[in-house]
Design a protein around this motif. Structure first.
Motif, PDB file in Angstrom:
ATOM      1  N   ASP A 399       0.876  -1.159   0.000  1.00 32.52           N
ATOM      2  CA  ASP A 399       0.000   0.000   0.000  1.00 32.52           C
ATOM      3  C   ASP A 399       0.918   1.215   0.000  1.00 32.52           C
ATOM      4  OD1 ASP A 399      -2.953   0.962   0.637  1.00 32.52           O
ATOM      5  OD2 ASP A 399      -1.526   2.246   1.676  1.00 32.52           O
ATOM      6  N   ARG A 401       1.892   5.191  -0.163  1.00 27.97           N
ATOM      7  CA  ARG A 401       1.395   6.558   0.157  1.00 27.97           C
ATOM      8  C   ARG A 401       2.401   7.619  -0.218  1.00 27.97           C
ATOM      9  NH1 ARG A 401       0.215   3.743   5.688  1.00 27.97           N
ATOM     10  NH2 ARG A 401      -0.592   1.882   4.690  1.00 27.97           N
ATOM     11  N   LYS A 473       1.608   8.409   7.827  1.00 21.64           N
ATOM     12  CA  LYS A 473       1.151   9.005   6.560  1.00 21.64           C
ATOM     13  C   LYS A 473       0.117   8.039   6.009  1.00 21.64           C
ATOM     14  CE  LYS A 473       2.832  10.707   2.066  1.00 21.64           C
ATOM     15  NZ  LYS A 473       1.809  11.719   1.889  1.00 21.64           N
ATOM     16  N   LEU A 474      -1.110   8.464   5.930  1.00 19.73           N
ATOM     17  CA  LEU A 474      -2.204   7.550   5.614  1.00 19.73           C
ATOM     18  C   LEU A 474      -2.820   7.791   4.246  1.00 19.73           C
ATOM     19  CD1 LEU A 474      -3.771   7.324   9.174  1.00 19.73           C
ATOM     20  CD2 LEU A 474      -2.353   5.635   8.005  1.00 19.73           C
ATOM     21  N   ALA A 475      -2.231   8.682   3.475  1.00 21.78           N
ATOM     22  CA  ALA A 475      -2.722   8.911   2.106  1.00 21.78           C
ATOM     23  C   ALA A 475      -1.662   9.690   1.333  1.00 21.78           C
ATOM     24  CB  ALA A 475      -4.029   9.692   2.133  1.00 21.78           C
ATOM     25  N   TRP A 519      -4.397  -3.769  -8.196  1.00 18.10           N
ATOM     26  CA  TRP A 519      -3.280  -3.524  -7.279  1.00 18.10           C
ATOM     27  C   TRP A 519      -2.058  -4.361  -7.692  1.00 18.10           C
ATOM     28  CZ3 TRP A 519      -5.113  -3.002  -1.509  1.00 18.10           C
ATOM     29  CH2 TRP A 519      -4.270  -2.142  -0.811  1.00 18.10           C
ATOM     30  N   TRP A 531      -4.662   2.747  -0.797  1.00 22.34           N
ATOM     31  CA  TRP A 531      -6.103   2.761  -0.503  1.00 22.34           C
ATOM     32  C   TRP A 531      -6.363   3.842   0.540  1.00 22.34           C
ATOM     33  CZ3 TRP A 531      -9.172  -2.325  -0.894  1.00 22.34           C
ATOM     34  CH2 TRP A 531     -10.536  -2.088  -0.721  1.00 22.34           C
ATOM     35  N   SER A 533      -9.239   5.030   2.933  1.00 21.12           N
ATOM     36  CA  SER A 533     -10.587   4.717   3.421  1.00 21.12           C
ATOM     37  C   SER A 533     -11.039   5.704   4.484  1.00 21.12           C
ATOM     38  CB  SER A 533     -10.633   3.281   3.948  1.00 21.12           C
ATOM     39  OG  SER A 533      -9.636   3.104   4.913  1.00 21.12           O
ATOM     40  N   ILE A 534     -10.158   6.647   4.820  1.00 19.93           N
ATOM     41  CA  ILE A 534     -10.507   7.601   5.875  1.00 19.93           C
ATOM     42  C   ILE A 534     -11.276   8.752   5.228  1.00 19.93           C
ATOM     43  CG2 ILE A 534      -9.544   8.935   7.793  1.00 19.93           C
ATOM     44  CD1 ILE A 534      -7.037   7.063   7.480  1.00 19.93           C
ATOM     45  N   PRO A 568       5.346  -3.780   5.047  1.00 19.66           N
ATOM     46  CA  PRO A 568       4.298  -2.751   5.010  1.00 19.66           C
ATOM     47  C   PRO A 568       4.722  -1.477   5.749  1.00 19.66           C
ATOM     48  CG  PRO A 568       3.337  -4.879   5.552  1.00 19.66           C
ATOM     49  CD  PRO A 568       4.832  -5.060   5.546  1.00 19.66           C
ATOM     50  N   LEU A 570       3.000   0.373   7.668  1.00 23.48           N
ATOM     51  CA  LEU A 570       2.539   0.415   9.064  1.00 23.48           C
ATOM     52  C   LEU A 570       3.453  -0.408   9.971  1.00 23.48           C
ATOM     53  CD1 LEU A 570      -1.368   0.255   8.985  1.00 23.48           C
ATOM     54  CD2 LEU A 570       0.154   2.235   9.132  1.00 23.48           C
ATOM     55  N   ARG A 578       2.761  -7.945  10.446  1.00 26.26           N
ATOM     56  CA  ARG A 578       2.075  -9.005   9.711  1.00 26.26           C
ATOM     57  C   ARG A 578       2.281 -10.344  10.407  1.00 26.26           C
ATOM     58  NH1 ARG A 578       0.124  -8.851   4.753  1.00 26.26           N
ATOM     59  NH2 ARG A 578       1.350  -7.181   3.852  1.00 26.26           N
TER      60      ARG A 578
HETATM   61  C1  LIG Z   1      -9.834  -2.049   2.756  1.00 27.81           C
HETATM   62  C2  LIG Z   1      -8.530  -1.346   2.993  1.00 27.81           C
HETATM   63  C3  LIG Z   1      -8.541  -0.022   3.400  1.00 27.81           C
HETATM   64  C4  LIG Z   1      -7.338   0.653   3.626  1.00 27.81           C
HETATM   65  N1  LIG Z   1      -7.334   1.961   3.989  1.00 27.81           N
HETATM   66  C5  LIG Z   1      -6.172   2.631   4.163  1.00 27.81           C
HETATM   67  C6  LIG Z   1      -6.145   4.016   4.487  1.00 27.81           C
HETATM   68  O1  LIG Z   1      -7.137   4.695   4.576  1.00 27.81           O
HETATM   69  N2  LIG Z   1      -4.957   4.597   4.623  1.00 27.81           N
HETATM   70  C7  LIG Z   1      -3.808   3.913   4.537  1.00 27.81           C
HETATM   71  O2  LIG Z   1      -2.748   4.496   4.674  1.00 27.81           O
HETATM   72  N3  LIG Z   1      -3.798   2.596   4.232  1.00 27.81           N
HETATM   73  C8  LIG Z   1      -4.961   1.958   4.046  1.00 27.81           C
HETATM   74  N4  LIG Z   1      -4.955   0.635   3.724  1.00 27.81           N
HETATM   75  C9  LIG Z   1      -3.668  -0.045   3.563  1.00 27.81           C
HETATM   76  C10 LIG Z   1      -3.331  -0.931   4.733  1.00 27.81           C
HETATM   77  O3  LIG Z   1      -2.904  -0.174   5.836  1.00 27.81           O
HETATM   78  C11 LIG Z   1      -2.227  -1.861   4.258  1.00 27.81           C
HETATM   79  O4  LIG Z   1      -2.774  -2.679   3.268  1.00 27.81           O
HETATM   80  C12 LIG Z   1      -1.667  -2.697   5.366  1.00 27.81           C
HETATM   81  O5  LIG Z   1      -0.948  -1.895   6.270  1.00 27.81           O
HETATM   82  C13 LIG Z   1      -0.696  -3.758   4.822  1.00 27.81           C
HETATM   83  O6  LIG Z   1       0.309  -3.154   4.078  1.00 27.81           O
HETATM   84  P1  LIG Z   1       0.606  -3.580   2.566  1.00 27.81           P
HETATM   85  O7  LIG Z   1      -0.679  -3.335   1.804  1.00 27.81           O
HETATM   86  O8  LIG Z   1       1.706  -2.683   2.121  1.00 27.81           O
HETATM   87  O9  LIG Z   1       0.945  -5.022   2.598  1.00 27.81           O
HETATM   88  C14 LIG Z   1      -6.123  -0.032   3.482  1.00 27.81           C
HETATM   89  C15 LIG Z   1      -6.125  -1.360   3.054  1.00 27.81           C
HETATM   90  C16 LIG Z   1      -7.323  -2.007   2.811  1.00 27.81           C
HETATM   91  C17 LIG Z   1      -7.295  -3.437   2.322  1.00 27.81           C
END
Ligand SMILES: Cc1cc2nc3c(=O)[nH]c(=O)nc-3n(C[C@H](O)[C@H](O)[C@H](O)COP(=O)(O)O)c2cc1C
Length: 588
Positions: A399, A401, A473-475, A519, A531, A533-534, A568, A570, A578
């Motif tokens: 994921d 950002r 950092k979430l986006a 993806w 992604w 979702s916030i 990841p 996070l 994980r």
């Molecule tokens: C349904 C869904 C919603 C998510 N929403 C966010 C989000 O709003 N912000 C964010 O930074 N990551 C979001 N993620 C990413 C997850 O945090 C990430 O998939 C998880 O930490 C695992 O990391 P990886 O995808 O790099 O393996 C989302 C993932 C999924 C599947």
């Protein structure tokens, strides 16, 4: 001397208006690094047609650097060049510090008139003719050449490898001679041309100059050595324009030795032929259409050329693209096994998820379309190597950002989204709906909504987690070049309700499978997806003005990631880690 008109005066200044400038050439690794800052080193330079395995340099006496180049050494070099290239004698050879410097000098031998350059070809020929004050026409056929005062052909041609026969060239030369015109044949790649195809033995006719490049076949482009082959009076005129000591002492020594080394020359021709076949296998295996080339390079045509250029660049592999032909890419030869492996892997990664090979029309660049087209093909067999790479793909999908701001080539985002067509869906309902969000005002409204929702989410965090949450950092809404919103169309009749009776939410899950498909496809092409979702789903639906029946699934930032990581984000930030499968598995 009588067979051509001389310009008489001095050459025109280099700043002559109307002279083509800003010509891009291969081999500029500085530019490649600037374009692909995160690319793994060492970069693999496939952007030239230079032999990547050069002639071994002889030990050179210090005298060669200390003294002016020796005229006897120059005569020996001319004799070696005449013998190797098949010119009638050493008197027909002019050695120069590369052929590039000769182009405007030779174009200036003809009184300013009309120059015809058989095109498309090496762009410097046009610039050189313009420098010599000719009105330049790009000719698409040989017929137009004979009507010019100066006719220029590259044979075999760069980049498409087109080869003109000697009889055809003799015809052009004859017609030009009648009118006092000059034919220039650039044989920069003739070392790997068919036997007997060179015009070197025909230059005595008087109004022909053949150019031979030393650096390409011998892999020593930095030595700066090239030759003009011409009838002795014309050769003498070119030599006098160059002046004394044009070729350095070290270049004389290296050139004489290399041009006389028949064993190395023969072995190299055979090695290059083998290497070109291996390159062909990789290119064809990747579904690319080879439209020409020589054994020092191959030219491919593809509607996904721009995306492939970016993909390879990000993998540290620099190929040649063409401003006027965005569907072309030229591939030089990798130097050794590690480079071959890297090329092979990068191409496999691209084709593993990239739109399939495009033969002609852009509509073929749709993975769904290809599935239908290949319905009669044998079923796919996935081997161990593929399975290992698939695991790599799953492990390296992230994921993302943190994005570079580089935009995608035209159509690349749409082609990526088209992979959704391969995803599973309940009753084959394909309920996913995608909104590409380009409008700055809507993007700003989404960002504002994220900021507000994220602040609420932070406030809801337990005190001991709030500090860490605030740092996450979430986006990547600010930097990502592309934004898409994904919805599930709950009202779709496609699939006739199959599988939704007890669980209508299967429509939403189906849209999620499409997200995951994209993806993975994106990651395989070096593209990152994040992604978000916030967000308040109702607000997003309103901002994007989509039908009310569409259920908001997620908002996605897409672009080239700043970094790659197997862990990841996070987990790296210490938020979560994980777990291995057993903790999510029970038996009944
Ligand atoms: C349904 C869904 C919603 C998510 N929403 C966010 C989000 O709003 N912000 C964010 O930074 N990551 C979001 N993620 C990413 C997850 O945090 C990430 O998939 C998880 O930490 C695992 O990391 P990886 O995808 O790099 O393996 C989302 C993932 C999924 C599947």
């Amino acid at each position: 001397m009588s067979a051509y008109k001389t310009a008489g005066g001095a050459l025109p200044p280099a700043t002559e208006s109307g002279v083509a400038s800003d010509i891009t050439h291969g081999g500029d690794l500085g530019a490649a690094r600037a374009m692909f800052p995160g690319a793994p080193e060492p970069l693999i330079d496939l952007s030239t047609g230079i032999n990547p395995n050069p002639y071994p340099l002889p030990a050179l006496s210090a005298d060669l650097f200390a003294r002016l180049p020796d005229s006897t050494a120059l005569a020996k070099l001319a004799a070696a060049a005449a013998a190797n290239y098949g010119a009638p004698s050493a008197a027909h050879v002019v050695a120069a510090p590369g052929t590039q410097i000769l182009l405007p000098l030779i174009a200036g031998l003809v009184r300013p008139g009309c120059a015809a350059v058989l095109s498309p070809t090496y762009a410097e020929h046009i610039r050189a003719a313009q420098l010599a004050r000719h009105a330049v026409r790009e000719a698409s056929g040989v017929g137009a050449l004979a009507e010019a005062d100066l006719a220029i052909v590259t044979n075999p041609n760069n980049p498409d490898g087109r080869l003109l026969g000697k009889d055809e060239l003799r015809g052009v030369a004859r017609k030009l001679a009648g009118r006092g015109g000059l034919l220039v044949i650039d044989e920069a790649f003739m070392d790997v041309g068919p036997d007997g195809a060179s015009f070197a033995g025909d230059v005595a006719s008087g109004n022909v100059v053949v150019l031979r490049s030393f650096g390409k076949f011998f892999g020593l482009a930095g030595v700066r050595l090239g030759f003009a082959l011409a009838a002795p009076p014309l050769a003498a005129r070119i030599a006098s324009l160059l002046g004394p000591w044009a070729v350095s002492g070290p270049a004389l020594a290296i050139g004489t030795r290399a041009l006389s080394d028949r064993a190395w020359i023969e072995a190299t021709r055979a090695n290059l032929t083998r290497a070109a076949k291996r390159l062909d296998a990789i290119l064809v295996g990747a579904g690319l259409e080879i439209v020409g080339g020589t054994t020092l390079f191959r030219l491919v045509r593809s509607s996904v050329a721009a995306a492939l250029f970016q993909h390879l660049g990000r993998a540290g592999i620099f190929v040649r693209r063409f401003a006027n032909r965005p569907d072309w890419l030229r591939f030089g030869l990798p130097a050794g096994e590690p480079d071959w492996q890297r090329l092979q892997q990068a191409m496999a990664a691209f084709t593993g998820a990239a739109p399939p090979p495009v033969k002609t029309a852009p509509e073929h660049a749709n993975p769904e379309g290809d599935e239908h087209a290949s319905a009669a093909a044998p079923s796919a067999n996935f081997d161990d190597a593929f399975r290992a790479r698939l695991r790599d793909l799953l492990a390296w999908r992230r994921d993302v950002r943190r994005f570079l701001r580089d935009p995608f080539p035209d159509g690349a985002l749409e082609r990526l989204i088209a992979f959704a067509g391969l995803a599973p869906s309940v009753g084959l309902s394909q309920p996913w709906r995608f909104v590409i969000v380009n409008d700055p005002a809507r993007r700003a409204a989404i960002r504002d909504n994220f900021t507000a929702c994220n602040a609420q989410a932070l406030a809801a965090q337990a005190t001991e987690r709030a500090g860490l949450y605030a740092k996450l950092k979430l986006a990547g809404l600010e930097e990502a070049p592309a934004h898409i919103a994904v919805f599930a169309d709950r009202s779709t009749e496609q699939g006739h309700g199959l599988g939704r009776h007890t669980m209508p939410e299967m429509i939403d899950y189906s849209a999620v499978t499409a997200v995951h498909t994209i993806w993975l496809a994106a990651r395989a092409q070096g593209i990152g997806m994040g992604w978000v979702s916030i967000l308040d789903p109702e607000a997003v639906t309103a901002i994007l003005e989509v039908p009310e029946d569409w259920k908001f699934i997620g908002y996605f930032c897409i672009g080239y990631p700043r970094t790659d990581d197997k862990v990841p984000e996070l987990e790296r930030a210490g938020w979560e880690y994980r777990r291995q499968a057993p903790s999510t598995l029970i038996q009944r």
